[in-house]
Design an enzyme around this catalytic site. Structure first.
Site, PDB file in Angstrom:
ATOM      1  N   GLY A 125       2.671   8.813   3.064  1.00 29.87           N
ATOM      2  CA  GLY A 125       2.552   9.232   4.636  1.00 29.87           C
ATOM      3  C   GLY A 125       3.734   8.742   5.409  1.00 29.87           C
ATOM      4  O   GLY A 125       4.484   8.076   4.940  1.00 29.87           O
ATOM      5  N   LYS A 183      -0.649   3.853   6.864  1.00 35.80           N
ATOM      6  CA  LYS A 183      -1.252   3.623   5.630  1.00 35.80           C
ATOM      7  C   LYS A 183      -1.298   2.304   5.163  1.00 35.80           C
ATOM      8  O   LYS A 183      -2.289   1.841   4.581  1.00 35.80           O
ATOM      9  CB  LYS A 183      -0.291   4.676   4.589  1.00 35.80           C
ATOM     10  CG  LYS A 183       1.182   4.106   4.728  1.00 35.80           C
ATOM     11  CD  LYS A 183       2.177   5.157   4.007  1.00 35.80           C
ATOM     12  CE  LYS A 183       3.612   4.893   4.256  1.00 35.80           C
ATOM     13  NZ  LYS A 183       4.150   4.949   5.648  1.00 35.80           N
ATOM     14  N   SER A 184      -0.169   1.310   5.579  1.00 31.28           N
ATOM     15  CA  SER A 184      -0.223  -0.046   5.379  1.00 31.28           C
ATOM     16  C   SER A 184      -1.271  -0.518   6.025  1.00 31.28           C
ATOM     17  O   SER A 184      -1.830  -1.519   5.278  1.00 31.28           O
ATOM     18  CB  SER A 184       1.164  -0.662   5.584  1.00 31.28           C
ATOM     19  OG  SER A 184       2.301  -0.319   4.731  1.00 31.28           O
ATOM     20  N   SER A 188       7.065   7.476   0.080  1.00 39.39           N
ATOM     21  CA  SER A 188       7.259   8.330  -1.137  1.00 39.39           C
ATOM     22  C   SER A 188       7.444   9.871  -0.696  1.00 39.39           C
ATOM     23  O   SER A 188       6.420  10.646  -0.784  1.00 39.39           O
ATOM     24  CB  SER A 188       6.144   7.992  -2.041  1.00 39.39           C
ATOM     25  OG  SER A 188       4.766   8.050  -1.533  1.00 39.39           O
TER      26      SER A 188
END
Length: 230
Positions: free
Chosen positions: A32, A38-39, A106
């Site tokens: 994302g 996300k982390s 990514s």
């Protein structure tokens, strides 16, 4: 690739190792935009897994650039290599029957597809988690001030501003960051894993219990050991 090398197979199969360690090996791949959360979600999920006696380890996009990938920049070529390396590292963790959690932007579908194929070729589960957020909301959050710097031209090739992000087309799990809290996101992932037989149902129930207790505490209710499960 070097030519004068030989692959040395393990004395245990992955299934045998999984049986001995009493847990599966798999990779949960968070993707994302920067500031999507996300982390944060991956960190909370790692805590839930560890407290439930699952061996789990989070591989963070920033942290990995302090060591293994410190020689890489942010060009498309370097981004490709960044994800190739971390995919191989995650595979090693998963093959050892550890639950590998990766939180990397990514941005390219081809790189994520490569990571998935590496796992599938070894018969190891790969779960893609897309933490979805509008770039406008990510910019509003901007906890590291990176979007502001990118808009000012101080950061080149910044995903979502001056470099593309290719949204997943078939992620196993989609978390809508603006609508879903961290604990709810963890439950969503755990429910998926439980449904696939990858984790014990008791872990999912335990997260729900913790959330219920937190709500009672927040509401001012009396929460004593008698109100809680052993």
């Amino acid at each position: 690739m070097a030519t004068n090398i030989t692959w040395h197979p393990h004395s245990l199969t992955h299934a045998e190792r999984s049986s001995l360690r009493r847990q599966p090996g798999l990779t949960i791949w968070f993707t994302g935009l920067s500031a999507s959360g996300k982390s944060t979600i991956a960190t909370a999920l790692e805590q839930h897994l560890l407290h439930s006696s699952y061996a789990a380890y989070r591989l963070d996009g920033d942290n990995i650039r302090f060591g293994l990938n410190k020689d890489l920049g942010f060009s498309e070529k370097d981004r490709n290599e960044n994800i190739r390396r971390i995919a191989e590292v995650a595979l090693l963790f998963a093959d050892s029957c550890t639950l590998a959690l990766t939180s990397f932007i990514s941005p390219y579908r081809a790189d994520r597809a490569l990571a998935r194929k590496l796992h599938e070729d070894r018969g190891i589960a790969f779960v893609e988690v897309y933490v979805q957020i509008a770039v406008e909301e990510a910019e509003r959050r901007d906890p590291k001030g990176l979007y502001k710097k990118a808009r000012a031209g101080e950061i080149k090739e910044f995903t979502g501003v001056s470099a593309p992000y290719e949204e997943p087309e078939n992620a196993e799990i989609v978390i809508r960051s603006g609508e879903t809290g961290v604990e709810e996101a963890c439950k969503q992932i755990l429910h998926y894993l439980e449904g696939k037989g990858l984790i014990d149902r008791r872990l999912v129930e335990g997260v729900a219990q913790q959330e219920s207790v937190a709500e009672e505490v927040g509401s001012g209710k009396d929460v004593t050991p008698n109100n809680m499960m052993d």
